[in-house]
Design an enzyme around this catalytic site. Structure first.
Site, PDB file in Angstrom:
ATOM      1  N   CYS A 160       0.823  -1.203   0.000  1.00 46.91           N
ATOM      2  CA  CYS A 160       0.000   0.000   0.000  1.00 46.91           C
ATOM      3  C   CYS A 160       0.864   1.263   0.000  1.00 46.91           C
ATOM      4  O   CYS A 160       1.496   1.557  -0.999  1.00 46.91           O
ATOM      5  CB  CYS A 160      -1.004  -0.037   1.150  1.00 46.91           C
ATOM      6  SG  CYS A 160      -2.379   1.119   0.903  1.00 46.91           S
ATOM      7  N   HIS A 164      -3.676  -5.209   0.471  1.00 42.47           N
ATOM      8  CA  HIS A 164      -3.106  -5.622   1.762  1.00 42.47           C
ATOM      9  C   HIS A 164      -3.159  -7.143   1.930  1.00 42.47           C
ATOM     10  O   HIS A 164      -4.080  -7.664   2.577  1.00 42.47           O
ATOM     11  CB  HIS A 164      -3.872  -4.950   2.911  1.00 42.47           C
ATOM     12  CG  HIS A 164      -3.550  -3.499   3.081  1.00 42.47           C
ATOM     13  ND1 HIS A 164      -2.505  -3.050   3.859  1.00 42.47           N
ATOM     14  CD2 HIS A 164      -4.119  -2.397   2.550  1.00 42.47           C
ATOM     15  CE1 HIS A 164      -2.454  -1.729   3.820  1.00 42.47           C
ATOM     16  NE2 HIS A 164      -3.430  -1.309   3.025  1.00 42.47           N
ATOM     17  N   GLU A 175      -1.547  -8.933   3.871  1.00 44.34           N
ATOM     18  CA  GLU A 175      -1.430  -9.304   5.296  1.00 44.34           C
ATOM     19  C   GLU A 175      -2.790  -9.341   5.981  1.00 44.34           C
ATOM     20  O   GLU A 175      -2.937 -10.024   7.001  1.00 44.34           O
ATOM     21  CB  GLU A 175      -0.457  -8.355   6.018  1.00 44.34           C
ATOM     22  CG  GLU A 175      -1.011  -6.993   6.439  1.00 44.34           C
ATOM     23  CD  GLU A 175      -1.220  -6.015   5.281  1.00 44.34           C
ATOM     24  OE1 GLU A 175      -0.945  -6.362   4.129  1.00 44.34           O
ATOM     25  OE2 GLU A 175      -1.672  -4.887   5.565  1.00 44.34           O
TER      26      GLU A 175
END
Ligand code: MN
Length: 264
Positions: free
Chosen positions: A129, A233, A235
């Site tokens: 990001c 994202h 994660e």
């Protein structure tokens, strides 16, 4: 005798655990700055590194190059995390548009110094990001400061209000690109929490995934499998035990192992 045996066994176990842990690569995670009172990184990054077999280490924010170098000596790869907008005037010479978001000058300076030093050492670096946008700016690229007001014909919502483990828009991934090899997909739904995006790519980088409105959603350094960025994202999924994007972290940790071996 029994006590000595138990003691020896405990020592052996402790040593085994230590020895096992020490072989894992250490993954530095860049910090955000809480107005001078904290330097921290979200747990989602920490958990994703652990899930993929790495040892997470949060890198505290500093602008001291000597300290930064000493911290980089102790890690085998760096993840540049998400966060605020990058100051357009200072870092890519553009006046701010009305819809530009919040800027943290200290974090910009820290992140730019960190990523330049890490890439200069040929360390694996993964930008996520803001980290992906920052990678582009650090090496000479520019950004759209605000997609809705600057990207003509953008019809995709890039600021989702759904949970971070839930994909809301698709991306098309170039076959044979690093991202394609990491996750084995050419089309996938990703989460999206950004209003900025890459405009002009930095020299030496290529875009490898786009959303349907033409926004760059992934890039990689040409001729390298170590330096790449994603606008979404991964994660968010990985830390919630959804494995669609686990390959990004697993591949990254394999690269960190190679770098660790080269360093010795
Ligand atoms: Mn998006």
């Amino acid at each position: 005798m029994k006590r000595i045996l138990t003691f020896s066994l405990t020592l052996f176990l402790a040593f085994s655990l230590f020895a096992q842990g020490s072989n894992k690569p250490v993954i530095g995670i860049s910090s955000g700055w809480g107005g001078g009172s904290s330097t921290s990184a979200p747990l989602t990054y920490v958990e994703s590194v652990i899930r993929a077999g790495g040892v997470p280490m949060v890198i505290p924010l500093t602008e001291d190059p000597e300290l930064l170098a000493a911290m980089l000596d102790r890690v085998d790869a760096v993840i540049m995390t998400g966060g605020e907008d990058i100051d357009p005037l200072r870092w890519y010479g553009e006046e701010p548009v009305p819809a530009m978001g919040s800027v943290v000058p200290e974090r910009d300076a820290f992140d730019i110094a960190l990523i330049k030093m890490a890439v200069g050492r040929n360390m694996p670096v993964l930008g996520i990001c803001r980290g992906h946008q920052l990678m582009n700016v650090a090496f000479g690229g520019t950004l759209y400061q605000d997609i809705p007001s600057q990207v003509k014909g953008s019809s995709v919502k890039h600021r989702q209000k759904a949970p971070n483990y839930y994909g809301t828009h698709t991306i098309n991934i170039e076959k044979g690109s690093l991202l394609n090899r990491q996750i084995g997909l050419e089309k996938v739904a990703v989460n999206s929490y950004h209003h900025q995006a890459i405009k002009d790519l930095a020299p030496g980088f290529k875009a490898t995934a786009y959303s349907v409105d033409g926004v760059i959603e992934a890039m990689e350094k040409e001729g390298s499998s170590r330096v790449s960025g994603v606008q979404f994202h991964p994660e968010g999924f990985t830390s919630n035990n959804i494995n669609t994007f686990l390959g990004i972290f697993e591949h990254f940790i394999e690269e960190a192992k190679v770098y660790r071996a080269e360093k010795k």
